[in-house]
Structure formats: structure tokens, C-alpha cells
Design an enzyme around this catalytic site. Structure first.
Site, PDB file in Angstrom:
ATOM      1  N   LYS A   1     -21.169 -51.405 -19.309  1.00 16.81           N
ATOM      2  CA  LYS A   1     -22.250 -52.033 -20.100  1.00 16.81           C
ATOM      3  C   LYS A   1     -21.653 -53.055 -21.071  1.00 16.81           C
ATOM      4  O   LYS A   1     -22.195 -54.150 -21.232  1.00 16.81           O
ATOM      5  CB  LYS A   1     -23.019 -50.967 -20.890  1.00 16.81           C
ATOM      6  CG  LYS A   1     -23.954 -50.125 -20.047  1.00 16.81           C
ATOM      7  CD  LYS A   1     -24.604 -49.061 -20.920  1.00 16.81           C
ATOM      8  CE  LYS A   1     -25.544 -48.172 -20.129  1.00 16.81           C
ATOM      9  NZ  LYS A   1     -26.693 -48.882 -19.563  1.00 16.81           N
TER      10      LYS A   1
ATOM     11  N   GLU B   1     -13.365 -59.026 -29.622  1.00 15.68           N
ATOM     12  CA  GLU B   1     -11.932 -59.367 -29.608  1.00 15.68           C
ATOM     13  C   GLU B   1     -11.176 -58.437 -28.665  1.00 15.68           C
ATOM     14  O   GLU B   1     -10.410 -58.873 -27.841  1.00 15.68           O
ATOM     15  CB  GLU B   1     -11.345 -59.262 -31.024  1.00 15.68           C
ATOM     16  CG  GLU B   1     -11.824 -60.335 -31.972  1.00 15.68           C
ATOM     17  CD  GLU B   1     -11.232 -61.705 -31.670  1.00 15.68           C
ATOM     18  OE1 GLU B   1     -10.094 -61.770 -31.182  1.00 15.68           O
ATOM     19  OE2 GLU B   1     -11.914 -62.713 -31.938  1.00 15.68           O
TER      20      GLU B   1
ATOM     21  N   LYS C   1     -10.539 -37.355 -25.379  1.00 16.87           N
ATOM     22  CA  LYS C   1      -9.849 -36.386 -26.238  1.00 16.87           C
ATOM     23  C   LYS C   1      -9.032 -35.452 -25.353  1.00 16.87           C
ATOM     24  O   LYS C   1      -9.513 -34.985 -24.324  1.00 16.87           O
ATOM     25  CB  LYS C   1     -10.899 -35.575 -27.000  1.00 16.87           C
ATOM     26  CG  LYS C   1     -10.659 -35.449 -28.482  1.00 16.87           C
ATOM     27  CD  LYS C   1     -11.774 -34.631 -29.104  1.00 16.87           C
ATOM     28  CE  LYS C   1     -11.591 -34.428 -30.582  1.00 16.87           C
ATOM     29  NZ  LYS C   1     -11.258 -35.579 -31.373  1.00 16.87           N
TER      30      LYS C   1
ATOM     31  N   LYS D   1     -10.100 -28.925 -32.575  1.00 18.91           N
ATOM     32  CA  LYS D   1     -11.395 -29.147 -33.241  1.00 18.91           C
ATOM     33  C   LYS D   1     -12.274 -27.895 -33.139  1.00 18.91           C
ATOM     34  O   LYS D   1     -13.014 -27.589 -34.065  1.00 18.91           O
ATOM     35  CB  LYS D   1     -12.091 -30.365 -32.625  1.00 18.91           C
ATOM     36  CG  LYS D   1     -13.099 -30.980 -33.552  1.00 18.91           C
ATOM     37  CD  LYS D   1     -13.437 -32.392 -33.200  1.00 18.91           C
ATOM     38  CE  LYS D   1     -14.471 -32.960 -34.143  1.00 18.91           C
ATOM     39  NZ  LYS D   1     -14.743 -34.375 -33.947  1.00 18.91           N
TER      40      LYS D   1
ATOM     41  N   GLU E   1     -18.834 -41.373 -28.316  1.00 22.19           N
ATOM     42  CA  GLU E   1     -18.758 -41.965 -29.660  1.00 22.19           C
ATOM     43  C   GLU E   1     -18.331 -43.427 -29.532  1.00 22.19           C
ATOM     44  O   GLU E   1     -17.334 -43.732 -28.872  1.00 22.19           O
ATOM     45  CB  GLU E   1     -17.737 -41.210 -30.522  1.00 22.19           C
ATOM     46  CG  GLU E   1     -17.663 -41.772 -31.941  1.00 22.19           C
ATOM     47  CD  GLU E   1     -16.557 -41.125 -32.788  1.00 22.19           C
ATOM     48  OE1 GLU E   1     -16.882 -40.359 -33.698  1.00 22.19           O
ATOM     49  OE2 GLU E   1     -15.367 -41.392 -32.510  1.00 22.19           O
TER      50      GLU E   1
ATOM     51  N   GLU F   1      -3.915 -47.185 -41.994  1.00 21.29           N
ATOM     52  CA  GLU F   1      -4.247 -46.039 -42.844  1.00 21.29           C
ATOM     53  C   GLU F   1      -4.067 -44.747 -42.055  1.00 21.29           C
ATOM     54  O   GLU F   1      -3.593 -43.756 -42.579  1.00 21.29           O
ATOM     55  CB  GLU F   1      -5.695 -46.174 -43.359  1.00 21.29           C
ATOM     56  CG  GLU F   1      -6.089 -45.141 -44.396  1.00 21.29           C
ATOM     57  CD  GLU F   1      -6.810 -43.944 -43.814  1.00 21.29           C
ATOM     58  OE1 GLU F   1      -7.116 -43.036 -44.568  1.00 21.29           O
ATOM     59  OE2 GLU F   1      -7.065 -43.926 -42.593  1.00 21.29           O
TER      60      GLU F   1
END
Ligand code: GTP
Ligand code: MG
Length: 219
Positions: free
Chosen positions: A36, A54, A61, A69, A155, A170
Site C-alpha cells: 500500500k 524519504e 518482533k 513483552k 504498528e 536516543e
């Protein structure tokens, strides 16, 4: 081989099969969303002579981090529970040129009729306390297989290259770092996020002005 161990082996094989089928579906959903995105990118380039993306990357995962998790979030260890509670097993990240492109792309994807928007977190309008910025969408996508249809969560993170630059560094430096970080460093990092946001605003305004000039010249 004893009957008992044969039984154990077949149970083990069944479990592996079930897990493989479980994760395969996420790969299919990711492939669908990637298609898509590619279509939007190609068509947008053709119609508007401009590419708002870009780069784009995707990841599944790993079983290890799914398990981590499950433990961290105290989720029942069953596939239906994992499916309902871990919505980032399949993840796609789009880096855009400008902030306005982020909303343009998210709208184009959200409006597709086989895509359901389950959750939307706008960390651009409301950055995280550490300065993190990005638009996060949880989407539900149908995947059609030989004998069944499944709805799968993916996600989608959409950000500018400046936001991506900040988040990547970070992450390397601090994200998921459990020990206490000195306030001075937290502040420095937040200042850096602010600088990245300022840069984005500056680039956006240059981009808009150039577009205006182009329009005037064409008239
Ligand atoms: P997770 O359980 O870690 O997936 O977080 P969440 O369910 O609270 O969702 P959230 O939307 O806050 O974050 C999901 C993902 O966004 C993370 O897995 C990271 O990829 C990214 N992310 C969120 N916060 C930060 C941050 O402070 N720094 C960086 N580098 N990435 C972040
Ligand atoms: Mg995550």
C-alpha cells in the site's frame, strides 16, 4: 523411541507449527501494508511530481522480544492473548521529508477501506516528556489465506528524518535504559529534540515558500 517421547515430540512439532503460522500472518500483513505504501509513493510521485517518503523500513518482533513483552506486561501466555495485547509484532516506520507529509500519508492510509484505525498517538502534537516525536498508528488489516481470513495488527510509525535522527540516537543512548539518568543529560536530550523540531519547522516553511514561488512562476 518410547510412546511417551513420541507423543511429546508430536506436541512439540504442533506447537512449532502453530507459532510459525502465527508469526507468518504478521509478515503477510506487513507485506500488504508495504505494498500500500509503495503504491501511494509511486502514484504520488507520478501525479504530484513529488515523493513525500524519504525511506521506509519494517521489522517483525523476534520471539525473544515477544516473550519479554509478555513477561513485562504480565500477559497470559496464549496466542489469542498475545495477539490482542501485543499490537506491535509487525512494525513499519516511514520517514517523511516534511511534517505536513506525515499527516498526508497517515490520512491516505487511514482512509483505505480495508484498513481499520485502532489507535492513534500523536507524539508530534503532544511530544513525550523526554522530547520524543512521531505519529503512531495501530492498524488492523485483513489477511486472506488458503483456508481463512485473519485481522492483523500492524504498528505504523510516521516521522520526519529529523525526528528519526533524534529517536535513533536516543534509542542507542537511553531508551529502555533502566538505571537513573542524570537530569542534566535528560534536559540536554530534550533540548536536542526541540532543536530537531525547530529544524523541521524551518524546512517546512522553506518548502512552502518554494511551492508558492513555483505556482507564481507557472501562472
Ligand atoms: P512499547 O510497549 O515499548 O511498544 O510502548 P507503548 O505500547 O507504550 O507504545 P508507544 O507508542 O509509546 O511506543 C511504541 C514504540 O515507539 C517503541 O517501541 C519505540 O519504537 C518508539 N518509542 C516510543 N517512545 C520512544 C522514545 O522515547 N524514544 C525512542 N527512541 N523511541 C520511542
Ligand atoms: Mg514497541
Amino acid at each position: 523411541m518410547s510412546l511417551l517421547s513420541q507423543n511429546y515430540l508430536s506436541q512439540f512439532k504442533d506447537a512449532i507449527n502453530e507459532l510459525t503460522r502465527f508469526t507468518m500472518v504478521y509478515k503477510f500483513a506487513m507485506d500488504e501494508l508495504n505494498t500500500k505504501i509503495n503504491i501511494l509513493q509511486e502514484e504520488f510521485q507520478y501525479v504530484h511530481d513529488y515523493n513525500p517518503i524519504e525511506h521506509c523500513s519494517s521489522r517483525l518482533k523476534s520471539p525473544e522480544s515477544i516473550l519479554q513483552k509478555v513477561i513485562r506486561k504480565n500477559i497470559d501466555f496464549s496466542l489469542p492473548e498475545i495477539k490482542e495485547n501485543i499490537k506491535d509484532i509487525a512494525g513499519i516506520r516511514i520517514s517523511c521529508s516534511f511534517i505536513s507529509d506525515i499527516y498526508r500519508i497517515s490520512e491516505m492510509i487511514e482512509n483505505q477501506k480495508d484498513v481499520e484505525l485502532v489507535d492513534r498517538k500523536d507524539y508530534i502534537k503532544n511530544p513525550k516528556p523526554n522530547g520524543y516525536q512521531s505519529l503512531h498508528l495501530i492498524l488492523k488489516i485483513p489477511v486472506f489465506m488458503s483456508d481463512r481470513e485473519e485481522e492483523v495488527y500492524v504498528e505504523l510509525q510516521i516521522r520526519t528524518i529529523a525526528m528519526d535522527f533524534w529517536a535513533s540516537l536516543e534509542h542507542k543512548i537511553f531508551y529502555k535504559y533502566n538505571k537513573d539518568i542524570p537530569d542534566r543529560l535528560k534536559k540536554d536530550l530534550k533540548d536536542a529534540a526541540f532543536s530537531a523540531a525547530e529544524l523541521d519547522k524551518k524546512m517546512e516553511s522553506i518548502h512552502k515558500e518554494v511551492n508558492q514561488l513555483k505556482k507564481v512562476n507557472e501562472e
